[in-house]
Write a protein that holds these residues in place. Structure first.
Motif, PDB file in Angstrom:
ATOM      1  N   HIS A 173      27.214  37.756  55.697  1.00 31.17           N
ATOM      2  CA  HIS A 173      26.129  38.576  55.169  1.00 31.17           C
ATOM      3  C   HIS A 173      26.629  40.005  54.945  1.00 31.17           C
ATOM      4  O   HIS A 173      27.796  40.304  55.196  1.00 31.17           O
ATOM      5  N   ARG A 174      25.754  40.889  54.482  1.00 33.16           N
ATOM      6  CA  ARG A 174      26.208  42.216  54.065  1.00 33.16           C
ATOM      7  C   ARG A 174      25.471  43.337  54.790  1.00 33.16           C
ATOM      8  O   ARG A 174      24.268  43.230  55.066  1.00 33.16           O
ATOM      9  N   LEU A 175      26.199  44.410  55.055  1.00 38.57           N
ATOM     10  CA  LEU A 175      25.631  45.596  55.696  1.00 38.57           C
ATOM     11  C   LEU A 175      25.213  46.603  54.641  1.00 38.57           C
ATOM     12  O   LEU A 175      25.944  46.859  53.694  1.00 38.57           O
ATOM     13  N   VAL A 176      24.024  47.191  54.836  1.00 30.55           N
ATOM     14  CA  VAL A 176      23.570  48.281  53.977  1.00 30.55           C
ATOM     15  C   VAL A 176      23.714  49.606  54.713  1.00 30.55           C
ATOM     16  O   VAL A 176      24.369  50.524  54.231  1.00 30.55           O
ATOM     17  N   ALA A 177      23.108  49.710  55.900  1.00 32.17           N
ATOM     18  CA  ALA A 177      23.139  50.977  56.633  1.00 32.17           C
ATOM     19  C   ALA A 177      23.004  50.717  58.126  1.00 32.17           C
ATOM     20  O   ALA A 177      22.274  49.815  58.547  1.00 32.17           O
ATOM     21  N   ASP A 178      23.703  51.522  58.903  1.00 26.11           N
ATOM     22  CA  ASP A 178      23.627  51.438  60.356  1.00 26.11           C
ATOM     23  C   ASP A 178      23.034  52.718  60.916  1.00 26.11           C
ATOM     24  O   ASP A 178      23.380  53.825  60.492  1.00 26.11           O
ATOM     25  N   ASP A 179      22.131  52.570  61.865  1.00 24.84           N
ATOM     26  CA  ASP A 179      21.531  53.668  62.638  1.00 24.84           C
ATOM     27  C   ASP A 179      20.467  54.438  61.864  1.00 24.84           C
ATOM     28  O   ASP A 179      19.370  54.653  62.364  1.00 24.84           O
ATOM     29  N   SER A 180      20.771  54.863  60.640  1.00 21.45           N
ATOM     30  CA  SER A 180      19.820  55.641  59.853  1.00 21.45           C
ATOM     31  C   SER A 180      19.688  55.030  58.465  1.00 21.45           C
ATOM     32  O   SER A 180      20.685  54.854  57.766  1.00 21.45           O
ATOM     33  N   VAL A 181      18.453  54.717  58.076  1.00 19.32           N
ATOM     34  CA  VAL A 181      18.197  54.079  56.781  1.00 19.32           C
ATOM     35  C   VAL A 181      17.294  54.990  55.959  1.00 19.32           C
ATOM     36  O   VAL A 181      16.231  55.407  56.414  1.00 19.32           O
ATOM     37  N   LEU A 182      17.745  55.325  54.751  1.00 16.20           N
ATOM     38  CA  LEU A 182      16.930  56.129  53.846  1.00 16.20           C
ATOM     39  C   LEU A 182      16.050  55.192  53.033  1.00 16.20           C
ATOM     40  O   LEU A 182      16.547  54.415  52.211  1.00 16.20           O
ATOM     41  N   CYS A 183      14.740  55.259  53.254  1.00 16.08           N
ATOM     42  CA  CYS A 183      13.784  54.393  52.556  1.00 16.08           C
ATOM     43  C   CYS A 183      13.193  55.144  51.362  1.00 16.08           C
ATOM     44  O   CYS A 183      12.725  56.274  51.511  1.00 16.08           O
ATOM     45  N   ILE A 184      13.223  54.510  50.192  1.00 14.69           N
ATOM     46  CA  ILE A 184      12.687  55.102  48.968  1.00 14.69           C
ATOM     47  C   ILE A 184      11.649  54.161  48.377  1.00 14.69           C
ATOM     48  O   ILE A 184      11.912  52.974  48.206  1.00 14.69           O
ATOM     49  N   ARG A 185      10.455  54.705  48.088  1.00 17.55           N
ATOM     50  CA  ARG A 185       9.402  53.887  47.478  1.00 17.55           C
ATOM     51  C   ARG A 185       9.639  53.852  45.969  1.00 17.55           C
ATOM     52  O   ARG A 185       9.281  54.772  45.236  1.00 17.55           O
ATOM     53  N   GLU A 186      10.230  52.764  45.499  1.00 12.61           N
ATOM     54  CA  GLU A 186      10.594  52.623  44.090  1.00 12.61           C
ATOM     55  C   GLU A 186       9.389  52.301  43.215  1.00 12.61           C
ATOM     56  O   GLU A 186       9.368  52.628  42.027  1.00 12.61           O
ATOM     57  N   CYS A 195      21.911  53.699  52.331  1.00 13.58           N
ATOM     58  CA  CYS A 195      22.730  54.276  53.387  1.00 13.58           C
ATOM     59  C   CYS A 195      23.033  55.732  53.055  1.00 13.58           C
ATOM     60  O   CYS A 195      23.514  56.025  51.950  1.00 13.58           O
ATOM     61  N   PRO A 196      22.781  56.659  53.972  1.00  9.93           N
ATOM     62  CA  PRO A 196      23.184  58.046  53.743  1.00  9.93           C
ATOM     63  C   PRO A 196      24.684  58.124  53.470  1.00  9.93           C
ATOM     64  O   PRO A 196      25.477  57.383  54.069  1.00  9.93           O
ATOM     65  N   ALA A 197      25.077  59.007  52.551  1.00  9.56           N
ATOM     66  CA  ALA A 197      26.474  59.074  52.109  1.00  9.56           C
ATOM     67  C   ALA A 197      27.444  59.256  53.267  1.00  9.56           C
ATOM     68  O   ALA A 197      28.537  58.681  53.271  1.00  9.56           O
ATOM     69  N   ALA A 198      27.051  60.031  54.275  1.00  3.80           N
ATOM     70  CA  ALA A 198      27.966  60.307  55.389  1.00  3.80           C
ATOM     71  C   ALA A 198      28.249  59.076  56.242  1.00  3.80           C
ATOM     72  O   ALA A 198      29.249  59.045  56.969  1.00  3.80           O
ATOM     73  N   LEU A 199      27.385  58.047  56.168  1.00  2.00           N
ATOM     74  CA  LEU A 199      27.528  56.886  57.047  1.00  2.00           C
ATOM     75  C   LEU A 199      27.999  55.629  56.317  1.00  2.00           C
ATOM     76  O   LEU A 199      28.160  54.581  56.958  1.00  2.00           O
ATOM     77  N   GLN A 200      28.227  55.714  55.028  1.00  2.00           N
ATOM     78  CA  GLN A 200      28.564  54.525  54.251  1.00  2.00           C
ATOM     79  C   GLN A 200      29.828  53.839  54.767  1.00  2.00           C
ATOM     80  O   GLN A 200      30.816  54.495  55.092  1.00  2.00           O
ATOM     81  N   ASN A 201      29.746  52.514  54.854  1.00  2.00           N
ATOM     82  CA  ASN A 201      30.849  51.619  55.251  1.00  2.00           C
ATOM     83  C   ASN A 201      31.044  51.505  56.758  1.00  2.00           C
ATOM     84  O   ASN A 201      31.785  50.629  57.207  1.00  2.00           O
ATOM     85  N   PHE A 202      30.412  52.356  57.553  1.00  2.00           N
ATOM     86  CA  PHE A 202      30.709  52.390  58.983  1.00  2.00           C
ATOM     87  C   PHE A 202      29.570  51.827  59.834  1.00  2.00           C
ATOM     88  O   PHE A 202      28.398  51.931  59.500  1.00  2.00           O
ATOM     89  N   LEU A 203      29.991  51.236  60.958  1.00  2.00           N
ATOM     90  CA  LEU A 203      29.070  50.654  61.933  1.00  2.00           C
ATOM     91  C   LEU A 203      29.521  51.106  63.313  1.00  2.00           C
ATOM     92  O   LEU A 203      30.709  51.031  63.642  1.00  2.00           O
ATOM     93  N   GLU A 204      28.588  51.581  64.109  1.00  2.00           N
ATOM     94  CA  GLU A 204      28.926  52.045  65.458  1.00  2.00           C
ATOM     95  C   GLU A 204      28.492  50.985  66.464  1.00  2.00           C
ATOM     96  O   GLU A 204      27.304  50.679  66.585  1.00  2.00           O
ATOM     97  N   ILE A 222      29.715  44.986  51.958  1.00  2.00           N
ATOM     98  CA  ILE A 222      28.911  46.202  51.875  1.00  2.00           C
ATOM     99  C   ILE A 222      28.042  46.161  50.626  1.00  2.00           C
ATOM    100  O   ILE A 222      28.494  45.746  49.550  1.00  2.00           O
ATOM    101  N   VAL A 223      26.803  46.597  50.742  1.00  2.00           N
ATOM    102  CA  VAL A 223      25.937  46.771  49.581  1.00  2.00           C
ATOM    103  C   VAL A 223      25.251  48.129  49.742  1.00  2.00           C
ATOM    104  O   VAL A 223      24.870  48.519  50.854  1.00  2.00           O
ATOM    105  N   ARG A 224      25.165  48.893  48.650  1.00  2.00           N
ATOM    106  CA  ARG A 224      24.686  50.277  48.721  1.00  2.00           C
ATOM    107  C   ARG A 224      23.185  50.384  48.981  1.00  2.00           C
ATOM    108  O   ARG A 224      22.723  51.336  49.606  1.00  2.00           O
ATOM    109  N   SER A 225      22.414  49.447  48.484  1.00  2.00           N
ATOM    110  CA  SER A 225      20.964  49.508  48.687  1.00  2.00           C
ATOM    111  C   SER A 225      20.387  48.101  48.615  1.00  2.00           C
ATOM    112  O   SER A 225      20.996  47.196  48.051  1.00  2.00           O
ATOM    113  N   LYS A 226      19.208  47.943  49.188  1.00  2.00           N
ATOM    114  CA  LYS A 226      18.554  46.632  49.193  1.00  2.00           C
ATOM    115  C   LYS A 226      17.052  46.820  49.400  1.00  2.00           C
ATOM    116  O   LYS A 226      16.629  47.686  50.165  1.00  2.00           O
ATOM    117  N   ARG A 227      16.286  46.002  48.704  1.00  2.00           N
ATOM    118  CA  ARG A 227      14.844  46.039  48.924  1.00  2.00           C
ATOM    119  C   ARG A 227      14.537  45.509  50.321  1.00  2.00           C
ATOM    120  O   ARG A 227      15.016  44.449  50.720  1.00  2.00           O
TER     121      ARG A 227
END
Length: 310
Positions: A173-186, A195-204, A222-227
């Protein structure tokens, strides 16, 4: 707080795509904000349009037809250059006469020119502003794409959300964001997680440290965004709480983010439970529900049918 975007940023972000140039450079103070009069979730998209006598747009698109009308009806120029106008986009390779250009400078109206078709520019700028000015909220959790379903994993600090995400990624499966998720009402009923730019690709991972998912599993992990379609809350429950869970449909309620009600499933955590398998099953179950299926109703119908036969 109302979101804003500067005209200079809009110009820079779309310059390569629309191949436009500045005729009148936007000033430092030139910002666009969400349209408070827009219906529903039109938001930034409602700021852009063609010439409108009744309600002028802050960003106006002008192509061959619009400029031909203004040349034939110079008395309409005052309405066209309304106090509400912040940016004029000249399309289809059209040019302005010196008088028109002087009016724009005098009124501090930014202007850009592009060879692209007016309708295409309208659609692209609307989409851009809608996205940039859409309502957004930062939430704590881990967002994963499981079988095409965006799952927001939540729970207390240290309960194992990142470890669960790591196991899910290891299962394909794929990771979008770890710890902090930016939610946007499309849209009115669509919430996407980024995923916030500073956290992309990383998992703690507690005890292991920082893991670069892209380096470990490749770009496909990795996927940049997901509904976001389902919230899965991982909870350490007492025996009493476990006993009170509905055996047929689990513990299900809703979580409200930016006015959108998301179904929330609560999964008890314990040493003998394989959470990765349960989360995969939850994703499949959500997909079935969204497709119109009702597994509980199917089960009850099957039980009643078999009872009747006996």
């Amino acid at each position: 707080m109302e979101r804003q975007i500067s005209l200079r940023r809009l110009f820079e972000d779309l310059r390569g795509e629309l191949q436009w140039q500045c005729l009148c450079q936007p000033g430092e103070e030139n910002y666009l904000g969400g349209d408070l009069l827009a219906e529903g979730d039109a938001g930034g998209a409602a700021l852009v349009g063609f010439f409108n006598f009744i309600r002028p747009y802050p960003v106006q698109i002008a192509g061959d037809c619009e400029l031909a009308y203004l040349r034939a009806h110079p008395q309409a120029m005052e309405q066209f250059l309304s106090p509400n106008l912040r940016l004029l986009i000249i399309c289809e390779g059209q040019t302005l006469d010196e008088h028109f250009y002087g009016d724009l400078n005098a009124r501090h109206i930014a202007a850009m020119t592009t060879p692209a078709a007016a309708k295409g520019v309208l659609a692209r700028v609307q989409h851009y502003l809608h996205r940039e000015l859409a309502a957004r909220q930062q939430v704590h959790g881990v967002l994963v794409d499981v079988l095409g379903v965006g799952l927001l994993l939540q729970g207390e600090v240290g309960i194992g959300k990142s470890e669960l995400a790591l196991e899910l990624v290891s299962r394909g499966h794929r990771l979008v964001a770890d710890d902090s998720v930016l939610c946007i009402r499309e849209a009115p009923n669509i919430l996407t997680g980024h995923c916030p730019a500073a956290l992309q690709n990383f998992l703690e991972v507690r005890g292991l440290g920082i893991v670069n998912i892209r380096e470990f599993f490749g770009a496909a992990a990795i996927v940049r965004s997901k509904r976001i379609r389902l919230v899965v809350e991982i909870r350490d429950m007492s025996d009493t709480e476990m006993a009170n869970i509905d055996r047929l449909q689990g513990k299900v309620d809703h979580l409200d983010i930016l006015g959108i009600r998301l179904p929330r499933l609560c999964l008890p955590v314990s040493a003998v439970r394989n959470l990765a398998v349960l989360v995969e099953a939850a994703a499949r179950s959500q997909y079935v529900k969204e497709s119109g299926g009702d597994m509980l109703a199917d089960f009850e119908a099957q039980v009643l049918q078999n009872v009747g036969e006996e």
